[in-house]
Design a protein around this motif. Sequence first.
Motif, PDB file in Angstrom:
ATOM      1  N   THR A 104     -16.022  26.958 -25.825  1.00 20.37           N
ATOM      2  CA  THR A 104     -14.806  26.329 -26.325  1.00 20.37           C
ATOM      3  C   THR A 104     -13.646  26.823 -25.479  1.00 20.37           C
ATOM      4  O   THR A 104     -13.546  28.012 -25.186  1.00 20.37           O
ATOM      5  N   TYR A 105     -12.805  25.909 -25.067  1.00 21.88           N
ATOM      6  CA  TYR A 105     -11.633  26.283 -24.273  1.00 21.88           C
ATOM      7  C   TYR A 105     -10.455  26.481 -25.226  1.00 21.88           C
ATOM      8  O   TYR A 105     -10.034  25.558 -25.916  1.00 21.88           O
ATOM      9  N   TYR A 106      -9.963  27.708 -25.250  1.00 26.97           N
ATOM     10  CA  TYR A 106      -8.786  28.043 -26.050  1.00 26.97           C
ATOM     11  C   TYR A 106      -7.620  28.315 -25.119  1.00 26.97           C
ATOM     12  O   TYR A 106      -7.807  28.742 -23.977  1.00 26.97           O
ATOM     13  N   ALA A 107      -6.431  28.101 -25.640  1.00 30.37           N
ATOM     14  CA  ALA A 107      -5.225  28.522 -24.923  1.00 30.37           C
ATOM     15  C   ALA A 107      -4.207  29.011 -25.935  1.00 30.37           C
ATOM     16  O   ALA A 107      -3.892  28.312 -26.903  1.00 30.37           O
ATOM     17  N   THR A 108      -3.739  30.224 -25.742  1.00 32.18           N
ATOM     18  CA  THR A 108      -2.586  30.710 -26.491  1.00 32.18           C
ATOM     19  C   THR A 108      -1.336  30.313 -25.710  1.00 32.18           C
ATOM     20  O   THR A 108      -1.309  30.396 -24.484  1.00 32.18           O
ATOM     21  N   TYR A 109      -0.315  29.858 -26.425  1.00 31.19           N
ATOM     22  CA  TYR A 109       0.918  29.432 -25.758  1.00 31.19           C
ATOM     23  C   TYR A 109       2.101  29.725 -26.667  1.00 31.19           C
ATOM     24  O   TYR A 109       1.944  30.042 -27.861  1.00 31.19           O
ATOM     25  N   THR A 110       3.287  29.614 -26.104  1.00 34.91           N
ATOM     26  CA  THR A 110       4.516  29.840 -26.851  1.00 34.91           C
ATOM     27  C   THR A 110       5.149  28.503 -27.214  1.00 34.91           C
ATOM     28  O   THR A 110       5.435  27.689 -26.330  1.00 34.91           O
ATOM     29  N   LEU A 151      -6.412  35.845 -25.188  1.00 38.87           N
ATOM     30  CA  LEU A 151      -7.663  36.032 -25.906  1.00 38.87           C
ATOM     31  C   LEU A 151      -8.776  36.477 -24.959  1.00 38.87           C
ATOM     32  O   LEU A 151      -8.906  35.953 -23.848  1.00 38.87           O
ATOM     33  N   PHE A 152      -9.586  37.433 -25.388  1.00 39.21           N
ATOM     34  CA  PHE A 152     -10.782  37.794 -24.624  1.00 39.21           C
ATOM     35  C   PHE A 152     -11.762  36.612 -24.633  1.00 39.21           C
ATOM     36  O   PHE A 152     -11.777  35.827 -25.588  1.00 39.21           O
ATOM     37  N   PRO A 153     -12.624  36.503 -23.608  1.00 36.56           N
ATOM     38  CA  PRO A 153     -13.504  35.336 -23.503  1.00 36.56           C
ATOM     39  C   PRO A 153     -14.742  35.377 -24.402  1.00 36.56           C
ATOM     40  O   PRO A 153     -15.549  34.453 -24.363  1.00 36.56           O
TER      41      PRO A 153
END
Length: 433
Positions: free
Chosen positions: A232-238, A275-277
């Motif tokens: 799953t591709y996650y992205a944390t963003y502001t 996030l760690f992978p």
Amino acid sequence: MTTAHFFNRQTLHLRPDPSRVLVRPFRPAVEPRDLNAVDKTRANRIVDRVLALSADQVAELLAVTLENFDDRHRNLPEIFERRANEMDRIFDSHTSLSKAQLQLIGAYFLHEYSFEAAALFNPSIVPHPDQSNLEEGCGRFILSLRAVGEGHISSLTFRTGILACDGTVTIAPPARLAGVPTVTARLGDRLEIGFDPASDISERVIFPITDMQANGIEDARFVAFEDGGKTTYYATYTAYSGQGIRSELLETTDFVTFRLAPLRGPAARNKGMALFPRKIGGRYAMIARHDNESLHLIYSDDIHEWGLGTAILTPQFPWEFIQIGNCGSPIELDEGWLLLTHGVGPVRHYSIGAVLLDKDEPSRVIGRSREPLVKPAPAEREGYVPNVVYSCGAIRVGERIALPYAISDTFSTFATLKVAALLELLKAGMETP
């Protein structure tokens, strides 16, 4: 750019292109000006003017409008019609609208926006789901970039590319067209959005949707997260509203359909979460900064809930005396977790360094760069925000690290680093000088 001796810069620059436009809602505003409010009376006057036109006039004006703009956007008549339907709750009751009237009304409540006119920067990178037809040691990737247009509004755009076996990076040219997704589900600030699967990934622009995102979706840190054989591709963003910020999480498996949701907990009130992978000890793990200067390790059983963690890295060298941040998610190596960092020095001079964290106990630092890998140099430091080099993520491909990074918050470029040479430098940095 001043660099470490094994930091191999590529001869490619990804620069902002003002010719790439999308259409976004035009809202006749009330006074005092409120960008999220609509003057209902004025909106209805515009509709009444359109409805006063004869059928022939409507058809002619719609044809001229489409001729003027249709080659700049995909499925423009559908976009016009969808916009009119979105405005339906604002309009007074108008019955028996023809398709042409509906589309023309929609056109009056849209405007073009050059989403990357000012800057194209702070890139992140993940392996492409399709690694077919490549030689051994090469890798195909998806690159995300923060695009900035008029009013300093940030959105998320994409490119694809290949890191060849000889270390050369190539980026596919972007499609001429660009567009925003359709919102397919919404529960408060939790969204599901989708693009046309037939569109090229470079056409897909994730533009601010919620009030909290009104002024920007900033600095997405993507990671390919592995769990039980599934990626799953996650992205944390502001998310930036114009007054405040909040960390949010994006999720996708195919870069066509995305889920966006706020993160909760004390850590989510700050920027720069990565996030760690994969899970560590059965728990999600995150690198974050919530004291304005140090990096912290946080664990959680819920990917959407993040408390305060343990400080693992504080400013130590002059180039990072003001603060340290991460440059994306940690990269797993046999020797440990490679974490690229940014440090802020005199005159808010941003540089990129790296640390190595223990594989089993990532709170333990086992390697660190005493000097930056890359830092601004006088010959190339001017731009939207001078004296900054910055990245939101890198990946490993074979024996190399592929690092996209931005220069002066204006344009982006690439470098590669040999893993072995980088590890040698990091371990040497832990030795007593």
